[in-house]
Design a protein around this motif. Structure first.
Motif, PDB file in Angstrom:
ATOM      1  N   ARG A   1      37.693  48.981  47.262  1.00 36.76           N
ATOM      2  CA  ARG A   1      38.157  48.079  48.305  1.00 36.76           C
ATOM      3  C   ARG A   1      37.229  46.877  48.363  1.00 36.76           C
TER       4      ARG A   1
ATOM      5  N   GLU B   1      42.568  39.219  41.280  1.00 33.94           N
ATOM      6  CA  GLU B   1      42.176  39.567  42.646  1.00 33.94           C
ATOM      7  C   GLU B   1      40.664  39.714  42.780  1.00 33.94           C
TER       8      GLU B   1
ATOM      9  N   TYR C   1      38.123  38.470  45.712  1.00 34.83           N
ATOM     10  CA  TYR C   1      37.196  39.343  46.431  1.00 34.83           C
ATOM     11  C   TYR C   1      35.786  38.748  46.448  1.00 34.83           C
TER      12      TYR C   1
ATOM     13  N   GLY D   1      43.054  48.924  46.963  1.00 42.29           N
ATOM     14  CA  GLY D   1      42.350  47.666  46.753  1.00 42.29           C
ATOM     15  C   GLY D   1      42.532  47.087  45.367  1.00 42.29           C
TER      16      GLY D   1
ATOM     17  N   MET E   1      44.937  45.966  41.981  1.00 38.07           N
ATOM     18  CA  MET E   1      46.264  45.393  41.814  1.00 38.07           C
ATOM     19  C   MET E   1      47.326  46.437  41.499  1.00 38.07           C
TER      20      MET E   1
ATOM     21  N   MET F   1      48.363  47.808  44.817  1.00 36.65           N
ATOM     22  CA  MET F   1      48.969  46.781  45.662  1.00 36.65           C
ATOM     23  C   MET F   1      50.355  46.402  45.152  1.00 36.65           C
TER      24      MET F   1
ATOM     25  N   GLN G   1      48.681  36.541  46.038  1.00 35.50           N
ATOM     26  CA  GLN G   1      48.116  36.625  47.382  1.00 35.50           C
ATOM     27  C   GLN G   1      49.109  37.220  48.379  1.00 35.50           C
TER      28      GLN G   1
ATOM     29  N   MET H   1      48.580  40.892  47.884  1.00 30.20           N
ATOM     30  CA  MET H   1      47.314  41.304  48.478  1.00 30.20           C
ATOM     31  C   MET H   1      47.400  41.321  49.998  1.00 30.20           C
ATOM     32  N   GLN H   2      48.051  40.315  50.557  1.00 28.25           N
ATOM     33  CA  GLN H   2      48.178  40.212  52.005  1.00 28.25           C
ATOM     34  C   GLN H   2      49.006  41.360  52.565  1.00 28.25           C
TER      35      GLN H   2
ATOM     36  N   GLU I   1      44.575  43.490  52.052  1.00 27.27           N
ATOM     37  CA  GLU I   1      43.318  43.306  51.318  1.00 27.27           C
ATOM     38  C   GLU I   1      42.888  41.840  51.213  1.00 27.27           C
ATOM     39  N   LEU I   2      43.589  40.943  51.913  1.00 22.20           N
ATOM     40  CA  LEU I   2      43.271  39.520  51.827  1.00 22.20           C
ATOM     41  C   LEU I   2      42.799  39.016  53.184  1.00 22.20           C
TER      42      LEU I   2
END
Length: 342
Positions: free
Chosen positions: A6, A96, A100, A150, A152, A155, A309, A312-313, A317-318
């Motif tokens: 994460r 990603e 991070y 966390g 890809m 996600m 993104q 991720m959002q 995680e964003l």
């Protein structure tokens, strides 16, 4: 493949390596005459990265005057740690990870400069053969062996499930506590009704009768900068010509992969997978090529960046969206696309 912790999994190492990275920022790769040495760390060894191995085996990097020292750094966090601390010059890892690092704060940001894959590389594998056409709703109430939180793969997997009306944390018994390397073994030993797998495990399970590939998360989640060559901004600024040559070699490999069939690609990359049967390699290459996983050029465009993104959002995680131009430099890939025609 891309095992990620994460966001806060990076925090304990970043405090140490950002200082070290600043000290090493001015270091350039070794030179031997007209040959420039570039140390590349790949997040895992995968047929998914076929164009990278083509660029090496067909001599495209060498033709550009580059001597590639390739190491496998096993995991997104370890790859980024090695890059930031100066252990490698270029990383092949998920975009990603650059976000991070940016979220943790860095005076020397990691810049994406040449994309290699443009879809997720995982597949949905069922323990039993579906009766008739696959319906995503059949997953509800099942035990689903997913990838690590966390990263890809997980996600993109969650994004796909939600797209089909499935809440992965409410509608499934979602397992995320199995290490990446042990996921295939866990499923083979009886854990889970469904599993999210990379190749070649998915194809091998099919051939061995241990599972059935019923959907592609890559096809379902759309185009995104899934695996990208990246470097610290300081390295790019001080090695502009080297980065351009690197992007040229990648583009030449991408052109070659597009023009050639699975047999030729298999022969080119087989030396990198000596423990894998060539028929398995060929099947995996065909599967990835048929769904457009191999990027046709190295340009990380803004639409793909924003889609990354979005995913991720949706996964929580964003912290904050990052503008495309902040962590992406398309100059090298754009020039390579214009000038490399072979």
């Amino acid at each position: 493949m891309k095992t990620m912790r994460r966001v806060k999994g990076y925090a304990f190492v970043l405090a140490l390596i950002l200082t070290v990275g600043a000290v090493l920022a001015g270091c350039s790769p070794e030179k031997a005459g007209d040959i420039q040495k570039v140390r590349v760390g790949e997040v895992t060894r995968s047929i998914f990265y076929a164009p990278e191995y083509v660029a090496i085996s067909k001599g495209f990097f060498k033709d550009q005057g580059l001597d590639i020292e390739l190491t496998t750094t096993f995991g997104g966090d370890k790859t980024m740690t090695t890059l930031l601390s100066g252990g490698i010059d270029v990383a092949l890892v998920g975009s990603e990870t650059s976000i991070y690092v940016h979220q943790q704060g860095s005076a020397d940001p990691v810049i994406n400069f040449a994309q290699l894959t443009q879809t997720d590389g995982t597949f949905l594998v069922s323990r039993s053969k579906p009766a008739g056409d696959f319906d995503w709703n059949t997953l509800k109430g099942s035990t689903f062996l997913g990838q690590r939180k966390g990263g890809m793969p997980q996600m993109a997997g969650e994004y796909t499930l939600k797209k089909h009306g499935i809440d992965p944390h409410k509608d499934l018994n979602l397992l995320q506590n199995v290490d990446f390397a042990n996921i295939p073994t866990a499923f083979a030993s009886g854990t889970g009704d469904y599993v999210q797998l990379f190749e070649p495990q998915a194809t091998m399970f099919e051939k061995e009768g241990k599972g059935y590939v019923i959907a592609s998360f890559g096809a379902e989640s759309g185009k995104l900068p899934y695996t990208v060559f990246m470097a610290k901004k300081s390295y790019i600024d001080q090695n502009h010509e080297t980065i351009q040559k690197f992007a040229n070699a990648v583009q030449q490999a991408q052109n070659w992969v597009q023009k050639n069939g699975s047999d030729e690609i298999t022969e080119a990359i087989a030396p990198f997978f000596q423990d894998t049967d060539k028929e398995i390699i060929k099947s995996v290459v065909e599967r990835y090529k048929s769904q457009g996983s191999f990027a046709t050029d190295g340009i990380v465009d803004e639409q793909e960046w924003n889609h990354l993104q979005d995913i991720m959002q949706a996964a929580g995680e964003l912290k904050q969206r990052v503008d495309h131009q902040t962590l992406v430099d398309t100059r090298f890939a754009e020039q390579a696309k214009q000038t490399v025609k072979e």
